[in-house]
Scaffold this motif. Sequence first.
Motif, PDB file in Angstrom:
ATOM      1  N   ASP A  33       0.794  -1.172  -0.108  1.00 56.14           N
ATOM      2  CA  ASP A  33       0.117  -0.136  -0.146  1.00 56.14           C
ATOM      3  C   ASP A  33       0.794   1.372  -0.022  1.00 56.14           C
ATOM      4  N   ARG A  34       1.878   1.121   0.877  1.00 58.91           N
ATOM      5  CA  ARG A  34       2.623   2.570   0.931  1.00 58.91           C
ATOM      6  C   ARG A  34       3.586   2.720  -0.591  1.00 58.91           C
ATOM      7  N   GLY A  35       3.960   1.488  -1.135  1.00 58.31           N
ATOM      8  CA  GLY A  35       4.556   1.653  -2.483  1.00 58.31           C
ATOM      9  C   GLY A  35       3.554   2.049  -3.444  1.00 58.31           C
ATOM     10  N   TYR A  36       2.468   1.502  -3.374  1.00 56.13           N
ATOM     11  CA  TYR A  36       1.614   2.049  -4.504  1.00 56.13           C
ATOM     12  C   TYR A  36       1.054   3.535  -4.330  1.00 56.13           C
ATOM     13  N   ALA A  37       1.007   4.132  -2.949  1.00 62.59           N
ATOM     14  CA  ALA A  37       0.776   5.422  -2.807  1.00 62.59           C
ATOM     15  C   ALA A  37       1.924   6.279  -3.160  1.00 62.59           C
ATOM     16  N   ARG A  38       3.172   5.935  -2.920  1.00 62.33           N
ATOM     17  CA  ARG A  38       4.125   6.459  -3.641  1.00 62.33           C
ATOM     18  C   ARG A  38       4.344   6.491  -5.076  1.00 62.33           C
ATOM     19  N   PHE A  39       3.813   5.675  -5.888  1.00 63.34           N
ATOM     20  CA  PHE A  39       3.512   5.504  -7.171  1.00 63.34           C
ATOM     21  C   PHE A  39       2.536   6.446  -7.730  1.00 63.34           C
ATOM     22  N   LEU A  40       1.507   6.398  -6.855  1.00 62.82           N
ATOM     23  CA  LEU A  40       0.425   7.484  -7.492  1.00 62.82           C
ATOM     24  C   LEU A  40       0.757   9.007  -6.876  1.00 62.82           C
ATOM     25  N   ALA A  41       1.708   9.203  -6.134  1.00 62.76           N
ATOM     26  CA  ALA A  41       1.918  10.676  -5.753  1.00 62.76           C
ATOM     27  C   ALA A  41       3.267  11.000  -6.538  1.00 62.76           C
ATOM     28  N   ALA A  42       3.788  10.360  -7.545  1.00 65.09           N
ATOM     29  CA  ALA A  42       4.925  10.727  -8.211  1.00 65.09           C
ATOM     30  C   ALA A  42       4.532  11.623  -9.121  1.00 65.09           C
TER      31      ALA A  42
END
Length: 62
Positions: A33-42
């Motif tokens: 979940d944290r990695g996906y949130a970072r991906f979306l925030a890029a």
Amino acid sequence: MRAPTPDGPAPEGPGLLPPDYGRPSPALVARADRGYARFLAAQAPDADPGDHGQDDDAAAPQ
């Protein structure tokens, strides 16, 4: 003759998989979940490719 039916569940012996086998752990889900949130925030790169000479009319074949 038939074998008698056991009264309770079969004992868990070596080699048997636990009931939650194949389910991701809560820690693994949280990390994903944290990695996906970072991906979306890029931030997406700018639409302007910069001046690399690729869009020059002089370089276009005639």
